[in-house]
Design an enzyme around this catalytic site. Structure first.
Site, PDB file in Angstrom:
ATOM      1  CE  LYS A  57     152.409   8.593  68.878  1.00 24.45           C
ATOM      2  NZ  LYS A  57     153.154   9.639  69.597  1.00 24.45           N
ATOM      3  N   GLY A 189     167.577  12.821  76.670  1.00 24.58           N
ATOM      4  CA  GLY A 189     166.355  13.104  76.527  1.00 24.58           C
ATOM      5  C   GLY A 189     165.325  11.332  76.599  1.00 24.58           C
ATOM      6  CB  VAL A 192     156.599  11.309  76.199  1.00 22.00           C
ATOM      7  CG1 VAL A 192     155.956  10.469  74.890  1.00 22.00           C
ATOM      8  CG2 VAL A 192     156.339  10.898  78.032  1.00 22.00           C
ATOM      9  CB  VAL A 246     174.230  16.405  76.772  1.00 23.26           C
ATOM     10  CG1 VAL A 246     175.157  16.582  75.915  1.00 23.26           C
ATOM     11  CG2 VAL A 246     173.577  14.724  76.934  1.00 23.26           C
ATOM     12  CB  ALA A 277     164.220  14.433  72.371  1.00 26.46           C
ATOM     13  CG  HIS A 452     138.108 -16.628  76.931  1.00 24.52           C
ATOM     14  ND1 HIS A 452     139.620 -16.020  77.789  1.00 24.52           N
ATOM     15  CD2 HIS A 452     138.346 -17.744  76.122  1.00 24.52           C
ATOM     16  CE1 HIS A 452     140.197 -17.426  77.162  1.00 24.52           C
ATOM     17  NE2 HIS A 452     139.483 -18.210  76.522  1.00 24.52           N
TER      18      HIS A 452
HETATM   19  P1  FAD Z   1     149.735  22.792  68.822  1.00 22.63           P
HETATM   20  O1  FAD Z   1     149.933  21.647  68.206  1.00 22.63           O
HETATM   21  O2  FAD Z   1     151.061  23.296  68.832  1.00 22.63           O
HETATM   22  O3  FAD Z   1     149.288  23.853  68.208  1.00 22.63           O
HETATM   23  C1  FAD Z   1     148.955  25.562  68.769  1.00 22.63           C
HETATM   24  C2  FAD Z   1     148.497  26.460  66.911  1.00 22.63           C
HETATM   25  O4  FAD Z   1     148.808  26.861  66.661  1.00 22.63           O
HETATM   26  C3  FAD Z   1     149.564  25.674  65.460  1.00 22.63           C
HETATM   27  O5  FAD Z   1     149.943  25.255  64.644  1.00 22.63           O
HETATM   28  C4  FAD Z   1     151.101  27.554  65.691  1.00 22.63           C
HETATM   29  O6  FAD Z   1     151.720  27.534  64.563  1.00 22.63           O
HETATM   30  C5  FAD Z   1     149.254  28.419  66.220  1.00 22.63           C
HETATM   31  N1  FAD Z   1     150.401  29.167  66.666  1.00 22.63           N
HETATM   32  C6  FAD Z   1     150.940  30.175  67.479  1.00 22.63           C
HETATM   33  N2  FAD Z   1     150.774  31.330  67.802  1.00 22.63           N
HETATM   34  C7  FAD Z   1     149.771  31.531  66.594  1.00 22.63           C
HETATM   35  C8  FAD Z   1     149.814  32.846  66.518  1.00 22.63           C
HETATM   36  N3  FAD Z   1     150.079  33.961  67.472  1.00 22.63           N
HETATM   37  N4  FAD Z   1     149.206  33.188  65.748  1.00 22.63           N
HETATM   38  C9  FAD Z   1     148.516  31.897  64.869  1.00 22.63           C
HETATM   39  N5  FAD Z   1     148.588  30.670  64.715  1.00 22.63           N
HETATM   40  C10 FAD Z   1     149.616  30.212  65.984  1.00 22.63           C
HETATM   41  N6  FAD Z   1     150.302  14.527  72.486  1.00 22.63           N
HETATM   42  C11 FAD Z   1     149.302  13.317  72.547  1.00 22.63           C
HETATM   43  O7  FAD Z   1     148.431  13.619  72.947  1.00 22.63           O
HETATM   44  N7  FAD Z   1     149.853  12.021  71.970  1.00 22.63           N
HETATM   45  C12 FAD Z   1     151.028  11.176  71.231  1.00 22.63           C
HETATM   46  O8  FAD Z   1     150.908  10.625  70.887  1.00 22.63           O
HETATM   47  C13 FAD Z   1     151.616  12.541  71.078  1.00 22.63           C
HETATM   48  N8  FAD Z   1     153.058  12.730  70.690  1.00 22.63           N
HETATM   49  C14 FAD Z   1     153.927  13.787  69.963  1.00 22.63           C
HETATM   50  C15 FAD Z   1     155.057  13.581  69.589  1.00 22.63           C
HETATM   51  C16 FAD Z   1     156.092  14.565  68.522  1.00 22.63           C
HETATM   52  C17 FAD Z   1     156.930  14.523  68.605  1.00 22.63           C
HETATM   53  C18 FAD Z   1     155.972  15.638  69.557  1.00 22.63           C
HETATM   54  C19 FAD Z   1     156.483  16.772  69.363  1.00 22.63           C
HETATM   55  C20 FAD Z   1     154.651  16.089  70.205  1.00 22.63           C
HETATM   56  C21 FAD Z   1     153.491  15.318  70.255  1.00 22.63           C
HETATM   57  N9  FAD Z   1     152.155  14.586  71.370  1.00 22.63           N
HETATM   58  C22 FAD Z   1     151.510  14.167  72.166  1.00 22.63           C
HETATM   59  C23 FAD Z   1     151.989  16.632  72.019  1.00 22.63           C
HETATM   60  C24 FAD Z   1     150.618  17.206  71.572  1.00 22.63           C
HETATM   61  O9  FAD Z   1     151.636  16.843  69.551  1.00 22.63           O
HETATM   62  C25 FAD Z   1     150.813  18.549  71.744  1.00 22.63           C
HETATM   63  O10 FAD Z   1     150.093  18.150  73.033  1.00 22.63           O
HETATM   64  C26 FAD Z   1     149.349  19.377  71.414  1.00 22.63           C
HETATM   65  O11 FAD Z   1     150.053  19.412  69.631  1.00 22.63           O
HETATM   66  C27 FAD Z   1     149.168  20.391  71.855  1.00 22.63           C
HETATM   67  O12 FAD Z   1     148.257  21.461  71.219  1.00 22.63           O
HETATM   68  P2  FAD Z   1     147.758  22.546  71.470  1.00 22.63           P
HETATM   69  O13 FAD Z   1     146.908  22.739  70.239  1.00 22.63           O
HETATM   70  O14 FAD Z   1     148.090  22.897  72.588  1.00 22.63           O
HETATM   71  O15 FAD Z   1     148.903  23.153  69.977  1.00 22.63           O
HETATM   72  P1  AMP Z   2     160.227  15.291  78.596  1.00 19.25           P
HETATM   73  O1  AMP Z   2     160.474  16.339  79.239  1.00 19.25           O
HETATM   74  O2  AMP Z   2     159.781  14.268  79.429  1.00 19.25           O
HETATM   75  O3  AMP Z   2     160.672  15.485  76.974  1.00 19.25           O
HETATM   76  O4  AMP Z   2     161.797  15.016  79.027  1.00 19.25           O
HETATM   77  C1  AMP Z   2     163.320  15.771  78.576  1.00 19.25           C
HETATM   78  C2  AMP Z   2     163.921  14.708  79.694  1.00 19.25           C
HETATM   79  O5  AMP Z   2     165.311  15.660  79.024  1.00 19.25           O
HETATM   80  C3  AMP Z   2     163.943  15.140  80.706  1.00 19.25           C
HETATM   81  O6  AMP Z   2     163.993  13.742  81.177  1.00 19.25           O
HETATM   82  C4  AMP Z   2     165.342  15.996  81.028  1.00 19.25           C
HETATM   83  O7  AMP Z   2     165.417  15.434  82.314  1.00 19.25           O
HETATM   84  C5  AMP Z   2     166.079  15.477  80.048  1.00 19.25           C
HETATM   85  N1  AMP Z   2     167.279  16.301  79.320  1.00 19.25           N
HETATM   86  C6  AMP Z   2     167.447  18.058  80.614  1.00 19.25           C
HETATM   87  N2  AMP Z   2     168.562  18.684  79.579  1.00 19.25           N
HETATM   88  C7  AMP Z   2     169.228  17.160  79.343  1.00 19.25           C
HETATM   89  C8  AMP Z   2     170.909  16.767  78.938  1.00 19.25           C
HETATM   90  N3  AMP Z   2     171.728  18.408  79.501  1.00 19.25           N
HETATM   91  N4  AMP Z   2     171.117  16.045  79.244  1.00 19.25           N
HETATM   92  C9  AMP Z   2     170.553  14.720  78.454  1.00 19.25           C
HETATM   93  N5  AMP Z   2     169.963  14.545  79.408  1.00 19.25           N
HETATM   94  C10 AMP Z   2     168.772  16.089  79.371  1.00 19.25           C
END
Ligand code: FAD
Ligand code: AMP
Length: 478
Positions: A57, A189, A192, A246, A277, A452
């Site tokens: 973000k 992909g 999102v 792909v 992705a 408004h």
């Molecule tokens: P995580 O955030 O993955 O945290 C898990 C933590 O546990 C990590 O620090 C990991 O290292 C630690 N861990 C794992 N196993 C162990 C272990 N055995 N011992 C100790 N530590 C451990 N979600 C949204 O809602 N809004 C968004 O805008 C959004 N944008 C995103 C953009 C990107 C590029 C990505 C990759 C994800 C995005 N998400 C977004 C998804 C969001 O990041 C995840 O849904 C969220 O982080 C999940 O939270 P969590 O606490 O389950 O796990």
């Molecule tokens: P999301 O699970 O929302 O993050 O989206 C991942 C996207 O990647 C899905 O829409 C999949 O269909 C797409 N995807 C997975 N494998 C392939 C591939 N080999 N080539 C193109 N798209 C893919």
């Protein structure tokens, strides 16, 4: 061995929120997390804070401002010459935001009395966590607890045909730290993450090609919104190829060559960088011993009930490692629910109203059921929509693209789903979630007064349109 009431494994949004709420409720709580940043320092906040929601973000915001300064301000009568990009400064700003928030979580742990332990946690038995220190040569420490909350999160799905080398082929984390703007950027992909990262780099000047295997764009969104989104994003210049599977990706050192297949046959394209992705998978391996009897399904998710209880001993699992959308706010609410249940209260999560947001421009957001879901379930419904084009505030802001659609039960008028595409929809969707949480009807919304001129009036008018009584557009007889 130190004993706690609760040990949380993972300090992402699910885990750190669970730990804080446990501590607020008077439970002696420890949170074990193994995340280390580039400087090999503990960095609380998980994927979301370090390489997910927050840095993406930050870059979406910066890149939007850059694009605005370059091409968006002329229509306001503002002319700026020589807009240039300092990518290093943009990245430094993003990194600073992340570091400040890492410290923020550490501060919240301290002020709430949560014991923060850096290292990898392994659930040895139902009451004991073995922590392996990530920094100091694998020293081990055993800690005990009456209750365990597993919140280990998820990681990017890897594609054997396009292995990440962290040079030219990267995952979402790598794509948040490019040192220069790629000339041509490929993304596998159109989910999102692919769309958000594609938007960032396109705004900063990259030619972006997104290859998506499926024919249907954003199948989880309402199909009217998905169609509008695809049109708007393509118009901006994102080359989104649907039905493009792909087959292979090879980094020749200079460029990445990508082979893909469409209905037209096999094709190849070359890119400076390629982002893989294609989704995320739960971190459920190497987390617990068999003696805990936890069940992991075929897709790697830990099995839980609607209260995130694993059915085994006093062990709960929350966030990306369990069923449901992989979203930070869903994990946070599960964290609160589980903490309250452990403390003897009655926690609950309403899985029916989880908001989904895609932070592209225009933003896409929804909550509740889509038209196609209601049709498939045989639910009769009424629909009302209103375009941003007819909103005075949207016009004043120069943000006239998109619409809001309200779906209500044909008999009871209860709001069943709200779907949006347009400026600030990530904020506007909150109003829909509140309405649905309180069981509002479209008439309740129609009778509510909105300030408004605001973009929120578009939501009001969409609710009015459910019964053909929108004021600021002609109503089409349904
Ligand atoms: P995580 O955030 O993955 O945290 C898990 C933590 O546990 C990590 O620090 C990991 O290292 C630690 N861990 C794992 N196993 C162990 C272990 N055995 N011992 C100790 N530590 C451990 N979600 C949204 O809602 N809004 C968004 O805008 C959004 N944008 C995103 C953009 C990107 C590029 C990505 C990759 C994800 C995005 N998400 C977004 C998804 C969001 O990041 C995840 O849904 C969220 O982080 C999940 O939270 P969590 O606490 O389950 O796990
Ligand atoms: P999301 O699970 O929302 O993050 O989206 C991942 C996207 O990647 C899905 O829409 C999949 O269909 C797409 N995807 C997975 N494998 C392939 C591939 N080999 N080539 C193109 N798209 C893919």
């Amino acid at each position: 061995m130190t004993n706690y009431d609760v040990i949380v494994i993972g300090a992402g949004p699910a885990g750190y929120v669970a730990a804080i709420r446990c501590a607020q409720l008077g439970l002696k709580t420890a949170c074990v997390d193994d995340w280390l940043n580039d400087k090999q320092q503990p960095a609380l906040g998980g994927t979301c804070l370090n390489v997910g929601c927050i840095p993406s973000k930050a870059l979406l915001e910066s890149s939007e401002r850059f694009l605005d300064a370059r091409t968006g301000l002329e229509k306001h009568g503002i002319e700026i010459d020589n807009v240039t990009l300092d990518l290093a400064a943009m990245m430094a700003r993003k990194n600073k935001i992340v570091t400040e928030l890492n410290r923020g979580v550490a501060g919240l742990f301290k002020s709430n009395g949560v014991t923060s332990i850096n290292g990898h946690g392994f659930l040895k038995n139902k009451n004991t966590v073995e922590v392996t220190d990530g920094k100091k040569n694998g020293n081990k420490l055993n800690i005990g607890a009456k209750n365990i909350i597993l919140a280990p999160g998820s990681k990017p799905v890897e594609l054997g045909i396009a292995p990440v080398d962290n040079k030219a082929i990267v995952d979402s984390a790598g794509a948040l730290s490019f040192h220069e703007v790629p000339k041509r950027l490929g993304i596998i992909g159109a989910g999102v993450i692919g769309l958000e990262l594609g938007s960032v780099w396109h705004r900063l000047g990259a030619e972006v090609v997104i290859l998506e295997a499926m024919e249907e764009f954003l199948p989880m969104a309402d199909s009217q919104i998905s169609r509008e989104a695809l049109r708007a994003l393509k118009k901006q210049g994102l080359d989104i190829k649907m039905g493009a599977k792909v087959l292979s990706a090879k980094n020749s050192g200079e460029l990445v060559s990508v082979a893909f297949e469409t209905t037209k046959g096999k094709q190849t394209d070359t890119f400076d960088k390629l982002i893989v992705a294609v989704g995320r998978k739960p971190n459920s391996t190497g987390l617990f011993s068999e003696s805990t009897d936890l069940i992991v399904n075929t897709r790697g998710f830990i099995e839980v009930d609607e209260h995130c209880y694993t059915g085994q001993h006093n062990i709960y699992a929350i966030g990306d490692v369990v069923r449901g959308p992989m979203l930070a706010h869903k994990g946070m609410e599960e964290g609160v629910m589980v903490a309250e249940i452990i403390a003897g209260q009655s926690g609950r999560v309403n899985y029916e109203t989880i908001p989904s947001v895609i932070y592209t421009h225009p933003e896409i957001a929804w909550a509740g059921k889509s038209e196609q879901q209601l049709k498939a379930a045989g639910t009769s419904f009424k629909s009302g929509s209103f375009p941003f084009m007819a909103s005075g505030r949207a016009k004043a802001a120069g943000e006239t693209g998109g619409m809001i659609k309200v779906l209500a039960d044909a008999k009871t008028d209860r709001v069943l789903g709200v779907h949006m595409i347009g400026a600030r929809c990530s904020e506007l969707i909150g109003q829909a979630v509140i309405a649905m949480e309180f069981g509002a009807s479209s008439e309740d919304l129609a009778m509510t007064m909105f300030a408004h001129p605001t973009l929120s009036e578009v939501f009001h008018e969409a609710a009015l349109a459910v019964d053909n009584r929108a004021i600021h557009m002609p109503n089409i007889k349904k």
